[in-house]
Scaffold this active site. Structure first.
Site, PDB file in Angstrom:
ATOM      1  N   ASP A  94      86.458  72.740  61.263  1.00 55.73           N
ATOM      2  CA  ASP A  94      85.971  74.059  60.856  1.00 55.73           C
ATOM      3  C   ASP A  94      87.125  74.801  60.212  1.00 55.73           C
ATOM      4  O   ASP A  94      88.268  74.713  60.658  1.00 55.73           O
ATOM      5  CB  ASP A  94      85.379  74.834  62.031  1.00 55.73           C
ATOM      6  CG  ASP A  94      86.312  74.942  63.218  1.00 55.73           C
ATOM      7  OD1 ASP A  94      86.934  76.012  63.382  1.00 55.73           O
ATOM      8  OD2 ASP A  94      86.414  73.964  63.983  1.00 55.73           O
ATOM      9  N   GLU A 186      83.340  85.531  70.522  1.00 55.77           N
ATOM     10  CA  GLU A 186      84.411  85.199  71.456  1.00 55.77           C
ATOM     11  C   GLU A 186      85.161  86.425  71.961  1.00 55.77           C
ATOM     12  O   GLU A 186      86.150  86.294  72.670  1.00 55.77           O
ATOM     13  CB  GLU A 186      85.392  84.219  70.809  1.00 55.77           C
ATOM     14  CG  GLU A 186      85.844  84.607  69.412  1.00 55.77           C
ATOM     15  CD  GLU A 186      86.655  83.507  68.714  1.00 55.77           C
ATOM     16  OE1 GLU A 186      87.836  83.354  69.078  1.00 55.77           O
ATOM     17  OE2 GLU A 186      86.089  82.829  67.833  1.00 55.77           O
TER      18      GLU A 186
END
Length: 291
Positions: A94, A186
């Site tokens: 990613d 997150e």
């Protein structure tokens, strides 16, 4: 004219016997061979190639001793510079602006012992106003190189989740063969966990209703355990949990992707990269793609 008289010294010299020339002994063949061997050995010892050979042998031997203690199912791949769990067959990365300009052809060509990059998640947007400066290029060039791609949004829990979903879809055109869209959550961003979950739910609901595709949730293992477990169990998750032989998320966690390292080295990328594994085989992976 009378001949000159010889001196007594001349007479004495003429009476001496001439000595025979001294014969030099030829060196024996074994001595010659020994000298040649010594000379050859010195040439080898003084040669840089010799030291290179010794160094390679030492490194190989040391690596062999290290490998004895290494788990064969979680061994270091030198090309990628990280340990990779071998029980997974589909691997990916990613990326975002942090990786800079990527040569996707080199990414696709990289391989070691059948481990290669099959997919990539690419950062598209963040919050309400930020578009990743490399998204458009990565979103175009990754698939051209044969990498299956998916886009993700970095959710800000202190911003409206519905508006963030609309902003994401304004910048990302999801097409057939892509991976499902991902929302990265997150941080609490100073909000209460209930507020974060409300905005996350609003984001997920709008994406699913607009695209008819169920999004994936990305988060860290501790964040998932503390704030998400039990609330979004009907969504697949992609979990970050580094430098471990196994993802210790529990049997009931519906995870599909595991981000197991953040320090991989990939050809064509001049910065360390997150490395991911897919939980399933090629058939499971194909079923996941947008029809």
């Amino acid at each position: 004219m009378a001949a000159p008289k010889k001196s007594p010294l001349s007479k004495a010299r003429s009476g001496q016997k001439k000595k025979a020339p001294v014969k030099r002994k030829k060196p024996s063949s074994w001595k010659v061979s020994l000298k040649l061997m010594i000379a050859g050995l010195l040439l080898i010892l003084l040669s840089p190639f010799y030291y290179g050979y010794v160094l390679k042998t030492f490194i190989a031997t040391w690596q062999w001793f290290k490998d004895i203690k290494e788990n064969p199912h979680y061994r270091t791949y030198k090309s990628f510079n990280i340990p990779i769990p071998s029980k997974y067959t589909i691997h990916g990365i990613d990326v975002s602006y942090a990786q800079g300009k990527i040569d996707w052809q080199k990414v696709k060509a990289m391989s070691e012992d059948s481990v290669h990059i099959s997919f990539a998640f690419i950062k598209a947007t963040e919050g309400l106003l930020t578009v990743d400066p490399y998204f458009k290029r990565n979103w175009r060039e990754g698939p051209k190189a044969g990498i299956i791609c998916g886009a993700y949004h970095f959710l800000r829990a202190n911003k409206n989740g519905l508006w963030q979903a609309r902003f994401f879809l304004q910048n990302v055109k999801i097409e057939k063969g892509d991976l499902p869209p991902v929302v990265d959550i997150e941080r609490l961003d100073g909000t209460a966990p209930e507020t974060m979950r409300r905005e996350l739910k609003a984001f997920l609901t709008h994406i699913e209703s607009s695209t008819k595709v169920k999004p994936i949730i990305y988060t860290g293992l501790s964040f998932y355990t503390d704030y998400l477990a039990g609330y979004f169990d009907n969504y697949h998750v992609w979990i970050a949990h580094y430098y471990q032989e196994e993802l210790q998320a529990g049997k009931n966690t519906p995870w599909l992707f595991w981000q197991h390292s953040d320090i991989a080295r990939i050809n064509g990328i001049n910065h360390t990269v997150d490395f991911d594994a897919f939980r399933g085989d090629s058939l499971n992976f194909s079923k996941l793609l947008i029809p």
